[in-house]
Design a protein around this motif. Sequence first.
Motif, PDB file in Angstrom:
ATOM      1  N   LEU A  78     -27.729  23.558  -8.765  1.00  0.00           N
ATOM      2  CA  LEU A  78     -27.339  22.873  -7.533  1.00  0.00           C
ATOM      3  C   LEU A  78     -26.353  21.737  -7.802  1.00  0.00           C
ATOM      4  N   PRO A 103     -21.757  22.449  -1.355  1.00  0.00           N
ATOM      5  CA  PRO A 103     -22.662  22.593  -0.199  1.00  0.00           C
ATOM      6  C   PRO A 103     -21.859  22.912   1.068  1.00  0.00           C
ATOM      7  N   LEU A 143     -29.437  22.614   2.059  1.00  0.00           N
ATOM      8  CA  LEU A 143     -28.931  21.320   1.606  1.00  0.00           C
ATOM      9  C   LEU A 143     -27.473  21.173   2.007  1.00  0.00           C
ATOM     10  N   GLU A 177     -23.999  18.395   1.945  1.00  0.00           N
ATOM     11  CA  GLU A 177     -23.476  17.410   0.993  1.00  0.00           C
ATOM     12  C   GLU A 177     -24.124  16.047   1.194  1.00  0.00           C
ATOM     13  N   TYR A 200     -29.929  16.292  -2.074  1.00  0.00           N
ATOM     14  CA  TYR A 200     -28.789  16.717  -2.884  1.00  0.00           C
ATOM     15  C   TYR A 200     -28.148  15.529  -3.593  1.00  0.00           C
ATOM     16  N   LYS A 224     -27.787  14.778  -7.706  1.00  0.00           N
ATOM     17  CA  LYS A 224     -26.514  14.473  -8.352  1.00  0.00           C
ATOM     18  C   LYS A 224     -26.589  13.136  -9.094  1.00  0.00           C
TER      19      LYS A 224
END
Length: 772
Positions: free
Chosen positions: A30, A37, A57, A59, A64, A68
């Motif tokens: 992911l 996304p 999900l 952005e 998400y 990240k």
Amino acid sequence: MHLLSELDRIQPTAVLIEGPADATPEIRHLVHRQTRPPVAILAFTAELPVRTALWPLAEYSPEYQAMKWAAEHSAEASFIDLPSLVMIALQEQRDLARQQERPTTVDTPAVNEPDEQIELLTREEKEAIFSDQQQGSLYNKIAQLAGEDDYEMYWERSYEHNLNPDAYREAILAFSEQMRELTEEQEKIHATVEYAYNAVREAYMCRKIQDAIQQGHQPNRILVICGAYHAAALRTSVHIMTDEEMKTLPQRPTRLTLMPYSYYRLSSMSGYGAGNQAPYYYELMWQQMKLGALDELPHLYLSSVARHLRQSGTHRSTAEVIEAVRMARSLAALHHGSSPVLRDLRDAAQTLLGHGDLAVVAESLAHINVGTSIGYLAEGVSQTPIQDDLNRLFKELKLAKYKTTVATELVLDLRENRRVRTEAAAYLDLNRSFLLHRLKLLGIGFARLKSSGQEQASWAEQWILQWSPEAEIQVVESTLLGETVEVAAAYVLQQKLEACTTIDEASRLIVTACECGMVTQLENARQTLQRLAVDNQDVIQIASAAKGLSTIIQYGDIRRVQTGPLVPLLEQLFMRACLFLTDNSQCQDEVAAEMMSAIHELNTISLDHNEEVDEALWLHELQQLMSRDDLNAKLSGFACSLLMERNVLDAAQAAAEVSRRLSPGVPAELGAGWFEGLSQRNRYMLLSRISLWEQLSDYIDALEHEDFVRALVFLRRAFSTFAPHEKNMIAELLGEIWGVHAEQVAEVLTEELKAEETKMIDDLNDFDFDDF
């Protein structure tokens, strides 16, 4: 931005996210640099019937962004909700429990409802009432008290636009605690299924938090990302699931994969319960927040609406955009907001850019609010075998560019392209056709076949291609049928063959096998059709099956299919149709139309395959059908027209048959019905035979009034199919017969009907033969 600020402040070593625990290994995919996304985690059962669960999900999704951040800061990230195999099993039990619940008396009145409206309700209905009135009305009440039209606008103005440090986290925790206080007690009293489901989930999540602490993470360096409702429960760890409790959880074997998603499916417009009204708008907001330019969002939004209007042909000036921004800011100020929310922007767009008419800006607003974006995953990232195979085929057949949410037309030429060097390029469109037909057979909603406009649909195909998350889910579900598209399609086709019970259906499956390029299944389908044809005597079904075989035999070489084994089967079907033609022609007029279509197909086959089928037998049976008086008169007339068309009847024989069928002694419905069947073929041949029209005129003149009315019903139906220029030619013929000018006849035939004439024709539509 609130979440990223909190992550930067705490610098957690463990980021725990609400999501299926068994999907933790997918986090690395992911956060892959090529992932774009919206995407979704999809869990599906490993056996039929297939059940699925989705975790989409975007952005701007907190989950998400937390993943990240963890990847960029070398923190451990994991999902902490129930594993998918437990989640789906619990959902199945929940649905089953709701179906099995029996009516019971409600002990307390529904909120805000008078006592006299209490009645017997199922627990499911009680839960729905409680959910709607206790939670739904509570959310709406909060929005109303805040002066907002709906809860989404309240949330955006009160939370998303609140950029004060720590304000968001404290507000969310307070909100969660108060919501649970207001709803949890009633949920316990009513013993709702949803309350039990959430309690199990929260106990498991608390256990996963405890596991993280035992693994050495300091409590103050653990950050949990979850829905607002669960925040208070996880913060206090009311109950931690034990090993014994875990063993009692139901399970259903599942598999996990990742899939691209779309903003439309993520929106509430698609019916997604957890969606929002405007996912693309919130992406714009997220991007502006990252740039520290949230105050510029109104300019960006309204100028985008104006740009879309201009592209669609509706011009709006820069001055109107500026005024719309000012209006949006004014509306926000009335709500004590620092920045306009979506409702303010929509109202400003409708007023200034739509000039008060929502219809003018509706499409543009939908484009900006929802968007057409579809996500992307790096090739080979956590895909099922059939997804990998399909992606490979898309790349190999140059179809990847059509994997978009915008519908696109693709025209295929199935013939060999002799201007290219490689075999793959020479048969590119044919192999594309094979793939698209296989996807269609699997029920994957990516390709829709349009009519090519050709009568025989031989070498050209027109497709409408449009990708969607539903199509991706359908691909994943097909994994249970086979690991490649070809294997899965072959399995489905074989299942259909085993369930096949009619020769018409078997013939269609032969065509399907040919279209899909499946040689083995083509042979299996041939054997199935041959087995079913042994005892079949229905000419309509036989003709339909023979038509499918005829098309394949004629054009099979285009699809590189060996059609030799099908020829004996076509011969067998054609002979059976001939042998049972007269028996099937003893039918009512209601069936005659289908029989005429079947006779037409068989006659076409006798012409196209005169070297393979027994043409002499067919012409003999047509003569039997023409001459026998105990068969349907309309079919006899149709058979006569075919024989005349094929020059089997000479002028004298044709005149004798016309004279016999249109003699004064023949009942009106039989004579007129016979002419109706005769007129279905080769109009120019009929119009060239003046003797036929003389006989028809004499026949009508000889009818009594009541017989004339009966005949008129059939004659109106017959002449209604003639084209205007054909009717003019009839007028000329009748003019000659009646000794008047053709123009006079045409004028009488084409002039407007009088009221009494219109009424007479309307009466014919309700004509009842039983009156005589």
